[in-house]
Design a protein around this motif. Structure first.
Motif, mmCIF file in Angstrom:
data_model
loop_
_atom_site.group_PDB
_atom_site.id
_atom_site.type_symbol
_atom_site.label_atom_id
_atom_site.label_comp_id
_atom_site.label_asym_id
_atom_site.label_seq_id
_atom_site.Cartn_x
_atom_site.Cartn_y
_atom_site.Cartn_z
ATOM 1 N N TYR A 78 11.441 8.394 14.898
ATOM 2 C CA TYR A 78 10.145 8.991 15.211
ATOM 3 C C TYR A 78 9.502 9.674 14.004
ATOM 4 N N CYS A 79 10.256 9.840 12.919
ATOM 5 C CA CYS A 79 9.757 10.640 11.786
ATOM 6 C C CYS A 79 9.554 9.833 10.504
ATOM 7 N N ARG A 80 9.714 8.526 10.584
ATOM 8 C CA ARG A 80 9.644 7.723 9.359
ATOM 9 C C ARG A 80 8.299 7.827 8.655
ATOM 10 N N PHE A 81 7.230 7.960 9.430
ATOM 11 C CA PHE A 81 5.888 7.968 8.838
ATOM 12 C C PHE A 81 5.281 9.368 8.802
ATOM 13 N N ASP A 82 6.095 10.394 9.044
ATOM 14 C CA ASP A 82 5.581 11.760 9.085
ATOM 15 C C ASP A 82 5.281 12.249 7.671
ATOM 16 N N PHE B 264 0.829 -1.196 0.000
ATOM 17 C CA PHE B 264 0.000 0.000 0.000
ATOM 18 C C PHE B 264 0.870 1.256 0.000
ATOM 19 N N LEU B 265 1.904 1.282 0.837
ATOM 20 C CA LEU B 265 2.797 2.446 0.892
ATOM 21 C C LEU B 265 3.521 2.640 -0.439
ATOM 22 N N ARG B 266 3.983 1.553 -1.021
ATOM 23 C CA ARG B 266 4.736 1.652 -2.274
ATOM 24 C C ARG B 266 3.875 2.232 -3.395
ATOM 25 N N ARG B 267 2.589 1.903 -3.385
ATOM 26 C CA ARG B 267 1.705 2.350 -4.462
ATOM 27 C C ARG B 267 1.243 3.789 -4.275
ATOM 28 N N PHE B 268 0.849 4.149 -3.030
ATOM 29 C CA PHE B 268 0.219 5.449 -2.817
ATOM 30 C C PHE B 268 1.089 6.455 -2.059
ATOM 31 N N PRO C 9 4.922 6.554 -1.825
ATOM 32 C CA PRO C 9 6.285 6.053 -2.079
ATOM 33 C C PRO C 9 7.345 6.732 -1.222
ATOM 34 N N GLU C 10 7.145 8.000 -0.863
ATOM 35 C CA GLU C 10 8.139 8.692 -0.031
ATOM 36 C C GLU C 10 8.237 8.041 1.342
ATOM 37 N N VAL C 11 7.086 7.700 1.937
ATOM 38 C CA VAL C 11 7.078 7.020 3.234
ATOM 39 C C VAL C 11 7.723 5.647 3.108
ATOM 40 N N TYR C 12 7.442 4.951 2.017
ATOM 41 C CA TYR C 12 8.021 3.622 1.801
ATOM 42 C C TYR C 12 9.548 3.709 1.746
ATOM 43 N N ARG C 13 10.083 4.715 1.055
ATOM 44 C CA ARG C 13 11.535 4.864 0.973
ATOM 45 C C ARG C 13 12.140 5.150 2.352
ATOM 46 N N ARG C 14 11.472 5.977 3.144
ATOM 47 C CA ARG C 14 11.973 6.260 4.487
ATOM 48 C C ARG C 14 11.970 5.010 5.358
ATOM 49 N N MET C 15 10.875 4.241 5.239
ATOM 50 C CA MET C 15 10.722 3.057 6.071
ATOM 51 C C MET C 15 11.836 2.059 5.832
#
Length: 527
Positions: free
Chosen positions: A73-77, A51-55, A57-63
């Motif tokens: 603490y900021c990976r999903f910000d 889901f993160l990769r599709r919608f 992608p920035e959060v997915y790269r951080r994760m």
């Protein structure tokens, strides 16, 4: 109305718990399952890699540690990610005032039908989404459904339930919220393992199942006697329905009908258009107005929705894998459902205030300890030790248990039972709107707060827990065991609220006659 100087009689009504009322309330409580599922599914779906990769992608790269270095603490910000979560609650907030008018004018059943239909449409849209706009549109439709459902279902349960068991029946709504959230987390745990990366579609689609039950059930459920009287229905027909609901044809049915008619007389025609204005401008409604605002306000500032929305994200923040985080959340929710079930048996025995106070103390301690572990054991880099992670999971479970048998169910029960009939729908709309407003604020800001405040966010919520526990201790009277149409008399005996409801002039003077009415019932609860 009793003559001056004569205290009105408190009717106990009698009757029994009938299969008819149980089945009606079970069907209506599907609204709670819908709400819980939509809360629970969000955190799990938003932590799924596919889901993160599709919608997002920035959060997915951080994760996965790609690109610039980011604090734990900021990976999903991400404002887009929080918009996905909070769009449901913004829509619910806007919807709830329109839902109030429908619920007052047309009854509780039509609102429940609209709720089910809107959620079916939203679940279908979300499951079929090919871009972010479709995902968010689906969430908006879900919000419309939740706005109607949360407006109508708690009122339906409070008005259908026998007075002596109103707490248990109304707490069934929160039990269903817990069951819905547990179902969502079980579904997420299973769909995360589907190969091909489309498991999140299944998770979003399943929301249509409880919605379908509610929509179909609403076509066959009886309307509440209170709502029928409010709409001007023939009293004879209402009495026959009330007799069927209570399982008796005795004098208690006439007493209950008389009380409903008395509070509705000459008022129901103006309620739909004037209810909100009456709540805000007339002093005699000041206690109920404050409770309608502060109880849902405090319910959200327990921090529960931060945990509920983002528990998988939070556990991944401290270093857990995707499956492990989802499994831990399932365990947490199972314990929460059991705690809510226990509260159904305890609330009418020990009272609302006892559960509020004990649950508040339990949440304060666990929230402080969670913050302590996060502050001392987890920095911007690295992971928690296995032992610390297990202790953190345990403390989250303790915290959720405290919420599940106190502020969770009681945050819905108390607002639904304290309003006079003429402003009941309007009062419920205020409570639901405040709930949605605070839910939206928490959903939209939690990840940014976690990024900037780090472990301090848990101490922030703990401070609010202290404030709300003190609020209940000093300002909330006990409503246990009192018929819903007679709860309003409690305020006349309260050390603080009596100054508002016993003011001179107009209808407010009638409250003076009730000063000695509930001394035995009230004095042991707040003195």
């Amino acid at each position: 109305m009793a003559p001056a100087g004569v205290a009105p009689e408190i009717h106990t009504y009698g009757g029994r718990i009938t299969a008819f009322v149980v089945l009606s309330c079970v069907a209506a409580a599907m609204g709670g399952v819908m709400f819980g599922y939509d809360i629970g599914v969000t955190g799990g779906v938003s932590s799924m890699d596919a889901f993160l990769r599709r919608f997002f992608p920035e959060v997915y790269r951080r994760m996965h540690g790609r690109g610039e270095r980011v604090s734990n603490y900021c990976r999903f910000d991400s404002q887009l990610l929080t918009a996905f979560t909070s769009s449901l609650y913004v829509a619910g907030l806007v919807t709830t005032f329109f839902a109030s008018s429908v619920t007052a004018r047309r009854g509780r059943r039509p609102s429940m039908f609209v709720a089910g239909a809107a959620i079916i449409a939203g679940a279908t849209m979300g499951a079929a989404a090919v871009d972010l706009s479709m995902v968010i549109l689906g969430r908006v439709l879900l919000g419309v459904g939740i706005g109607f459902g949360n407006q109508a279902v708690p009122l339906y349960l409070s008005e259908m339930a026998p007075p002596s068991r109103r707490g248990a029946f109304s707490n069934g709504f929160q039990l269903c919220v817990g069951v819905g959230a547990l179902t969502a987390q079980l579904v997420n745990f299973g769909t995360e393992k589907i190969r091909g990366g489309w498991g999140w579609r299944v998770s979003l689609a399943v929301a249509a199942i409880p919605a379908g039950f509610l929509a179909v059930g609403a076509l066959f459920l009886p309307e509440t006697p209170n709502s029928l009287i409010q709409q001007g229905e023939d009293h004879g027909k209402v009495r026959a329905l009330l007799s069927k609901i209570r399982g008796t044809d005795g004098a208690g049915v006439d007493d209950e009908l008389d009380d409903i008619v008395a509070v509705a007389a000459d008022k129901f025609m103006a309620t739909a258009s004037r209810g909100l204005r009456m709540m805000v401008t007339q002093r005699r409604y000041r206690p109920q107005l404050v409770m309608a605002v502060m109880i849902p306000f405090f319910q959200q500032l327990t921090g529960i929705n931060a945990i509920a929305f983002y528990a998988p994200v939070l556990l991944r923040t401290v270093g857990m894998g995707e499956s492990t985080a989802l499994l831990a959340v399932v365990v947490k929710q199972v314990v929460g459902v059991v705690a809510t079930l226990l509260s159904m048996f305890a609330v009418d025995r020990f009272g609302r205030r006892t559960l509020f106070l004990a649950g508040g103390a339990q949440m304060i301690v666990s929230q402080v300890m969670i913050g302590g572990i996060m502050a001392t054991q987890l920095g911007d880099d690295g992971e928690l030790s296995k032992l610390s992670a297990l202790v953190l999971i345990f403390l989250i479970i303790v915290y959720v248990t405290g919420f599940a048998w106190s502020w969770g169910p009681l945050g819905w029960l108390v607002p639904s039972e304290i309003f006079p009939l003429e402003v009941r729908s309007a009062g419920q709309s205020i409570a639901v709107a405040v709930n949605f407003l605070l839910t939206t604020v928490i959903a939209q800001s939690f990840l940014a707060m976690l990024c900037h405040m780090k472990a301090g966010i848990f101490f922030f919520f703990a401070a609010w827990l202290v404030a709300m526990t003190a609020f209940v201790y000093f300002l909330l009277p006990e409503t246990k065991g009192l018929p819903i149409e007679q709860v309003g008399r409690l305020w006349t005996e309260h050390w603080f609220w009596r100054r508002f409801v016993t003011a001179s002039g107009g209808e407010e003077t009638t409250a003076i006659n009730d000063d000695k009415l509930l001394t035995t019932h009230c004095s042991k609860h707040w003195r």
